[in-house]
Design an enzyme around this catalytic site. Sequence first.
Site, PDB file in Angstrom:
ATOM      1  N   GLU A 528       0.807  -1.221   0.000  1.00 52.36           N
ATOM      2  CA  GLU A 528       0.000   0.000   0.000  1.00 52.36           C
ATOM      3  C   GLU A 528       0.839   1.269   0.000  1.00 52.36           C
ATOM      4  OE1 GLU A 528      -2.690  -3.249   1.024  1.00 52.36           O
ATOM      5  OE2 GLU A 528      -0.728  -2.668   1.833  1.00 52.36           O
ATOM      6  N   HIS A 595     -10.875  -5.525   8.603  1.00 48.91           N
ATOM      7  CA  HIS A 595     -11.321  -5.296   7.233  1.00 48.91           C
ATOM      8  C   HIS A 595     -12.650  -4.541   7.163  1.00 48.91           C
ATOM      9  CE1 HIS A 595      -8.256  -8.162   6.045  1.00 48.91           C
ATOM     10  NE2 HIS A 595      -8.574  -8.040   4.775  1.00 48.91           N
TER      11      HIS A 595
END
Length: 819
Positions: A528, A595
């Site tokens: 990321e 998540h």
Amino acid sequence: MPKVQFIDPSETRKPGFVEFQPIPVNQYQKTVNDEKENFTDEEFKAIYHDMALIREFETMLNLIKTKGEYNGTQYNHPGPAHLSIGQESAAVGMAWTLGVEDFIFGSHRSHGEILAKGMSAIHKLSDKELTDIMESFFDGVVLAVVKKDFNGTTKELARRFLVYGTLAEIFARSTGFNRGLGGSMHAFFTPFGVYPNNAIVGGSGDIAVGAALYKKVNRKPGLVVANIGDASMACGPVWEGISFAAMDQFNELWDGDMKGGLPVIINIMNNQYGMGGQTCGETMGYGVAARIGAGVNEDQMHAERVDGYNPLAVIDAYKRKRKIIDEKRGPVLLDVLTYRYSGHSPSDASSYRSKEEVEAWEKQDCIASYGEQLIDAKVASQEDLDAVQADIKALIYEIFLKAIDPVVSPYMENPDVIGNMMFSNGSVDAFSTARPDVLMPLEENSRVKKIAQKERFAFDKDGKPFSKMKQYQLRDGIFEAIMDRFYKDASLIAYGEENRDWGGAFAVYGGMTEALPYHRLFNSPISEASIVGTAIGYAMCGGRVVPEIMYCDFLGRCGDEVFNQLPKWQAMSGNVLKMPVVLRVSVGSKYGAQHSQDWTSLVAHIPGIKVCFPVTPYDAKGLMNAALQGTDPVIFFESQRIYEIGEQFHEGGVPEGYYEIPFGEPDVKKVGKDITFLTVGHTLYPALAAAKELEEKYGMTAEVIDARSLVPFNYEKVIESVKKTGKIIVAGDATARGSFLNDFAANVSQLCFDYLDAPVVVIGSRNWITPAYELESSFFPQVSWFLDMINERIQPLKGYISGQNFTNAELIRRSKLGV
């Protein structure tokens, strides 16, 4: 994994060994006398000049920081000054062969690199080119300071311009290269190919890779150098940037003239220390930093250790490595051996190293030893070198006096104008005039054809909903906006995890693979930091990019890039740079604590980012169009729970053509007169259901306003609503504590104080970990919570029994427990 690449188990499972090639270490051993055929006497002396210029510039800064004066003139500079005294030959050697089309990025210790690259540009550019640059930059404001009362050549004037613009920036003067908003650790000058230096250790490690990606995709000349320290090899962004730069797909999957490696050199300015930690023998384990290349790819990144105490050795290395870059065999790793005499900063007494060590390196000082070579080779006399030193000292002192003069070099007169620099608020159809690379006409795309058959409004003429398969969905709105821009702007690229063949984890990009070549839509590493960091570098060089973070929770993996890099560079550059990055971030549910979090509040807290969260197809397309037309960084949140939802509000459905929704304008989704619901994200839908129940059972009508954007935000519609209703609930899926919902509530309380009949209240998710799907109804705001909150804190509902406890006592109890 692309279908075209077959992983053959019969080959993959064969026994064998991974073999490495020798990595050269300090192989260059030539002297000035040996190199006379490759350099003129003037070039040899220019190298000496550039090193001496850097040394005196930094000596001046060191004296100011440690003694408060330079040449008897007192000055107090409280800001930072991370010096590179001792590293001059490494900087000059790095910059010597580079042109203005070659970009360098640096660290917090990069004054020398700015001056080295700047002088390299001055040596190479014509007088007309230099004059045009100086006259046009900030409308000649910097030039006017150094041109006054000066009689000399254009190149001499350009040298003054370079030194002054850099020093004025360090001293936070409005006449600095970035209007004093970048300062010592962030100064840069793009017309000479000097791109941002970075206060975050290793911060340039992935940004520079993005700049190289920009050059490659947009067919721009030149290479990119990431100047980073040896200690930064412990930093995630550096490793992630290297991983991104070394992706196999550049050679395996990219076609035509796009085939081949990125034009980037990772240049380790190896001065042996990271703050007070000695990298070799203490804080790192690589021994020779060039060893790292062996672990990256089969080419070992063409890694090499170079004696950075000899500028000719560094120049030789750059000549050889440029051939590798020109052959599209990058990336390259250079371990440039050098040493800094000064501490991490002037306040660092260097107690972690011995006096004998420093003196040993000083005895081999790069400037002194190179000067001796010039004399031995009869290129220059001692008198010549003394004259160079005297000229530089006079120049630095003169420029110093100009830079500290409050009349000649004022501070920014009205710091409030910084607010005007936070966003560029531009509107640009395309950042490239080239014809976009596509694989088919847009109208022939299978997804485009499929969407054309869908119903663009969720209900038929009788109010009956169409089936999900037939409805134009929220994901279709995002797809249409991005696809449209791909066919308008050749600079636009998009990437992230599983973006290509899979079509994105949530099918937003489905159908794009057949329409776009690999260099415009591709899969990134699961990295990321590099996804966002490379996007920043790509954008600041002049391209538009849509990176994707698959889950909101993964923003933590790119925290520095999102919080310290993406929002800062437009303002810190004095608005020299633009940052057209649209970072797509999905907000999940069903997947538990790591998540399924809504982190809108985290990014909304950071100045310099636009933040939106559309939850209808009409809004999603319009806001994405606006984001992709703009010139500012945008975090574009998308709820996984409603990718399939149809358009329920905009009469006539989602338009087929192009339209924009301006950022910051909330939208009234339902008109009412008794209470206002201001919602963020998916919570719009339970709020609407609550409004329906409230009206049917209790005779109260709720006005439901969808925020759509968090930053910027126009409160006018909310104020008008509260004037009418006298009551408001602010609701969203973010956990309530520290949420941006509270910012909304606080501002509404102040703006609407005279109109409120009850306290402004907030409904957010519980201050817990996000539980499993089966327990989410206890965590995320539910329809009943709106009625519970009204009954407990706003006005009693006749006969209503609350399910959730929203009393003051419960609020106090939860706060005491931290839940």
